[in-house]
Motif scaffolding. Structure first.
Motif, PDB file in Angstrom:
ATOM      1  N   SER A 201       0.824  -1.212   0.000  1.00 54.06           N
ATOM      2  CA  SER A 201       0.000   0.000   0.000  1.00 54.06           C
ATOM      3  C   SER A 201       0.856   1.260   0.000  1.00 54.06           C
ATOM      4  N   THR A 202       1.912   1.276   0.798  1.00 50.73           N
ATOM      5  CA  THR A 202       2.775   2.457   0.799  1.00 50.73           C
ATOM      6  C   THR A 202       3.503   2.627  -0.537  1.00 50.73           C
ATOM      7  N   MET A 203       3.888   1.505  -1.144  1.00 49.65           N
ATOM      8  CA  MET A 203       4.514   1.609  -2.468  1.00 49.65           C
ATOM      9  C   MET A 203       3.525   2.129  -3.501  1.00 49.65           C
ATOM     10  N   ALA A 204       2.273   1.641  -3.452  1.00 54.08           N
ATOM     11  CA  ALA A 204       1.262   2.112  -4.396  1.00 54.08           C
ATOM     12  C   ALA A 204       0.965   3.592  -4.190  1.00 54.08           C
ATOM     13  N   ALA A 205       0.862   4.032  -2.915  1.00 59.20           N
ATOM     14  CA  ALA A 205       0.610   5.450  -2.651  1.00 59.20           C
ATOM     15  C   ALA A 205       1.771   6.315  -3.130  1.00 59.20           C
ATOM     16  N   VAL A 207       3.816   5.631  -5.623  1.00 56.58           N
ATOM     17  CA  VAL A 207       3.782   5.666  -7.091  1.00 56.58           C
ATOM     18  C   VAL A 207       2.693   6.618  -7.583  1.00 56.58           C
ATOM     19  N   VAL A 208       1.534   6.603  -6.910  1.00 56.08           N
ATOM     20  CA  VAL A 208       0.442   7.496  -7.309  1.00 56.08           C
ATOM     21  C   VAL A 208       0.857   8.955  -7.153  1.00 56.08           C
ATOM     22  N   LEU A 209       1.510   9.277  -6.033  1.00 58.94           N
ATOM     23  CA  LEU A 209       1.943  10.659  -5.838  1.00 58.94           C
ATOM     24  C   LEU A 209       3.025  11.061  -6.839  1.00 58.94           C
ATOM     25  N   LEU A 210       3.897  10.137  -7.196  1.00 59.92           N
ATOM     26  CA  LEU A 210       4.912  10.447  -8.197  1.00 59.92           C
ATOM     27  C   LEU A 210       4.298  10.659  -9.580  1.00 59.92           C
ATOM     28  N   CYS A 211       3.214   9.981  -9.855  1.00 56.67           N
ATOM     29  CA  CYS A 211       2.556  10.125 -11.163  1.00 56.67           C
ATOM     30  C   CYS A 211       1.933  11.508 -11.352  1.00 56.67           C
ATOM     31  N   ASP A 218       5.955  14.791  -5.410  1.00 55.04           N
ATOM     32  CA  ASP A 218       7.121  13.952  -5.671  1.00 55.04           C
ATOM     33  C   ASP A 218       7.918  13.697  -4.390  1.00 55.04           C
ATOM     34  N   GLY A 219       8.080  14.718  -3.573  1.00 59.69           N
ATOM     35  CA  GLY A 219       8.790  14.521  -2.305  1.00 59.69           C
ATOM     36  C   GLY A 219       8.081  13.546  -1.385  1.00 59.69           C
ATOM     37  N   ALA A 220       6.753  13.696  -1.263  1.00 55.38           N
ATOM     38  CA  ALA A 220       5.993  12.765  -0.426  1.00 55.38           C
ATOM     39  C   ALA A 220       6.022  11.357  -1.007  1.00 55.38           C
ATOM     40  N   GLY A 221       5.980  11.245  -2.341  1.00 53.13           N
ATOM     41  CA  GLY A 221       6.038   9.935  -2.966  1.00 53.13           C
ATOM     42  C   GLY A 221       7.348   9.222  -2.713  1.00 53.13           C
ATOM     43  N   VAL A 222       8.469   9.962  -2.771  1.00 54.22           N
ATOM     44  CA  VAL A 222       9.771   9.360  -2.494  1.00 54.22           C
ATOM     45  C   VAL A 222       9.849   8.869  -1.053  1.00 54.22           C
ATOM     46  N   LEU A 223       9.332   9.651  -0.118  1.00 57.58           N
ATOM     47  CA  LEU A 223       9.324   9.218   1.287  1.00 57.58           C
ATOM     48  C   LEU A 223       8.514   7.940   1.476  1.00 57.58           C
ATOM     49  N   GLY A 450      -3.697   4.574   6.280  1.00 60.17           N
ATOM     50  CA  GLY A 450      -3.339   5.918   5.858  1.00 60.17           C
ATOM     51  C   GLY A 450      -2.922   5.976   4.400  1.00 60.17           C
ATOM     52  N   ALA A 451      -2.153   4.974   3.946  1.00 55.06           N
ATOM     53  CA  ALA A 451      -1.738   4.947   2.537  1.00 55.06           C
ATOM     54  C   ALA A 451      -2.934   4.759   1.605  1.00 55.06           C
ATOM     55  N   LEU A 452      -3.877   3.908   1.988  1.00 57.73           N
ATOM     56  CA  LEU A 452      -5.080   3.726   1.160  1.00 57.73           C
ATOM     57  C   LEU A 452      -5.912   5.005   1.116  1.00 57.73           C
TER      58      LEU A 452
END
Length: 544
Positions: A201-205, A207-211, A218-223, A450-452
């Protein structure tokens, strides 16, 4: 016969003769009684009784200087009952004394615990209510100012910022119900599922923020991606601990079936949390237009964190009292009464524990991690060991296991922490407690929710108003985490009661060999690792 506590043959014959004489006199008196001499019978009976007593006393006193014997008390023995041999007949019968009421009285302590913390929380909550009310009023006034820039900004926030967060709040409540139901139905499976669900779930979240291709997202997605990698490594590191944690969840959740209303406080806290978060989010819109908005919103966030954690610990104390009294006394308590104690007598301990437990446990984990970094630098090595010792001593005065004794005996937070950790030390359960990952599992379930919520709210906000995507994502993650932690208070409290109550009474019939077997496995593994670890002797060059 020569043994102490018995009468000699001569003494027994003389006593028998006196008794026979008394019986003859009683027959004569009985014949007179038939003729109407009732008073004579009473006097004669007293005379005979006095003669027998005087004779026995005189004979006994005469025989004492010779044999130093004591006359045993006269006992009436029915037929078919064996007489105890030797001097056992002279010992008094044991008297059944009522059980001590001290232990029962401590279960109903009416003393308020940690009153200073209770006062601080109530004062803080009153200030928070006043601040939320004030900022909500400013939001309404700003909306009513037609045509101004402030009114347009607040209307835009009400239209595009608030709905995604409210949707994430509702979604988090649904996830909290689902998590608790699944843990009660399949506890062993859900422990492993929680580890890998957090990773995915954290990986999916992330990736979504990076998209979204925005600097803030992008910063939140990397974290989130970095956290996902760490979670995956952790899941690969603790498979054996996860297996036993699933067994502990399964064993500890069995008594919940006997108390159908024990879920009520957790559900009530989640409902109150949703209402407070809804009002809180509405007040944040007005706080943005106030002086020093960053500091104001930070204060509101910290206030929400403390309030939500107190709600979770209230549910924790309620469940802990119900389950602990079942283990310790075999009592089936009403969850409503336990909830009333949690929100009144033990609320101060819940407030104090909500402030320090997570910080102490986080610092202890960091200190243990530093202790694993063994290198050739003696200064760094000694500093790591020093930090670990300091955190171990601090952990004795503040830990999450304390809520069991707070709920059961009404102790203060520090006193309960000391008593529970002392029980673990006396039973040799420190290794088991250190290897327990119950808190980590509950934490990861909150992160998963939280990630979902981030995926839902960020997608919603990005499709409606991109400017609010990062703020909506942060608040949605925070809300989803808090709601799920409140819902997971029940399984967490059950596992804590399982460990603490076993340490207090290992011989209780309600416990099986789960904990002793696990302790034997841990100690066997430690012995094998010590035996298989090669000892490297440093090479030293000597001079002549």
């Amino acid at each position: 016969m020569g043994a102490q506590g018995r009468i000699s043959v001569d003494d027994a014959s003389r006593v028998a003769a006196v008794v026979a004489t008394g019986e003859m006199e009683e027959r004569r008196v009985g014949e007179k009684e038939e003729k109407g001499g009732v008073e004579t019978y009473g006097k004669a009976g007293k005379i005979v009784e006095q003669r027998v007593v005087d004779t026995v006393r005189s004979e006994t006193s005469a025989s004492r200087p010779r044999a130093h014997l004591q006359v045993p008390p006269i006992q009436v023995v029915s037929h078919g009952i064996d007489i105890p041999p030797g001097g056992a007949a002279s010992q008094p019968f044991p008297v059944a004394t009522p059980p001590s009421q001290a232990s029962i009285a401590t279960l109903n302590s009416r003393r308020y615990t940690n009153r200073i913390s209770l006062f601080l929380f109530l004062f803080h909550f009153l200030v928070a209510v006043a601040a939320v009310g004030f900022f909500s009023f400013r939001t309404v006034l700003g909306v009513l100012e037609h045509g101004s820039g402030k009114a347009r900004r607040e209307l835009r926030a009400l239209k595009f910022w608030l709905p995604p967060i409210e949707g994430a709040s509702l979604f988090s409540i649904v996830l909290a119900f689902v998590w608790q139901s699944l843990f009660r139905a399949w506890p062993a499976f859900m422990v492993h599922f929680a580890l890998w669900a957090c990773f995915l779930s954290t990986m999916a979240a992330g990736v979504v923020l990076l998209c979204f291709s925005m600097p803030s997202t992008d910063g939140a997605g990397v974290l989130l991606l970095l956290f996902s990698i760490g979670t995956g490594l952790y899941a690969c590191w603790v498979p054996r601990r996860a297996t036993f944690s699933g067994i502990a969840f399964a064993k500890s959740l069995l008594p919940v079936k006997k108390f159908p209303g024990v879920n009520g406080p957790a559900y009530l806290m989640m409902g109150l949390g949703f209402l407070w978060i809804s009002i809180w989010c509405f007040a944040v819109i007005g706080a943005v237009e106030f002086y020093y908005p960053a500091l104001t919103i930070l204060g509101l966030v910290l206030s929400l964190a403390w309030t939500a954690e107190v709600m979770r610990n209230v549910a924790n104390l309620t469940v802990s009292r119900v389950i602990a009294l079942y283990y310790l006394r075999g009592m089936q308590c009403n969850a409503q009464f336990c909830f009333q104690r949690a929100v009144s007598i033990n609320l101060g301990s819940a407030c104090l524990g909500s402030l320090f437990v997570h910080s102490i446990e986080a610092l202890r984990i960091i200190a243990r991690g530093l202790n694993l970094l063994e290198g050739e630098d003696e200064f760094l090595f000694s500093c790591a060991h020093c930090c670990l010792r300091v955190m171990e001593s601090v952990f004795r005065y503040g830990n999450s296991w304390a809520f069991v004794h707070i709920a059961a005996y009404g102790k203060g937070f520090v006193q309960a922490s000391q008593s529970t950790w002392g029980l673990f030390q006396r039973q040799g359960m420190e290794e088991l407690v250190d290897s327990d990952i119950t808190s980590a599992i509950c934490f990861l379930t909150g992160v998963t929710s939280g990630a979902l919520c981030v995926i839902l709210a960020a997608s919603w906000s990005f499709s409606s108003h991109r400017h609010y995507t990062i703020t909506v994502s942060l608040v949605a993650f925070y809300v989803g985490y808090l709601m799920t932690r409140i819902g997971m208070a029940l399984p967490h409290a059950c596992v804590a009661c399982f460990y603490v109550c076993y340490a207090e009474n290992p011989g209780n019939r309600l416990f099986d060999s789960t904990i002793p077997d696990r302790l034997n496995q841990i100690r066997t593994a430690e012995r094998e690792s010590l035996a298989s670890t090669p000892r490297l002797v440093p090479f030293r060059v000597g001079t002549a």
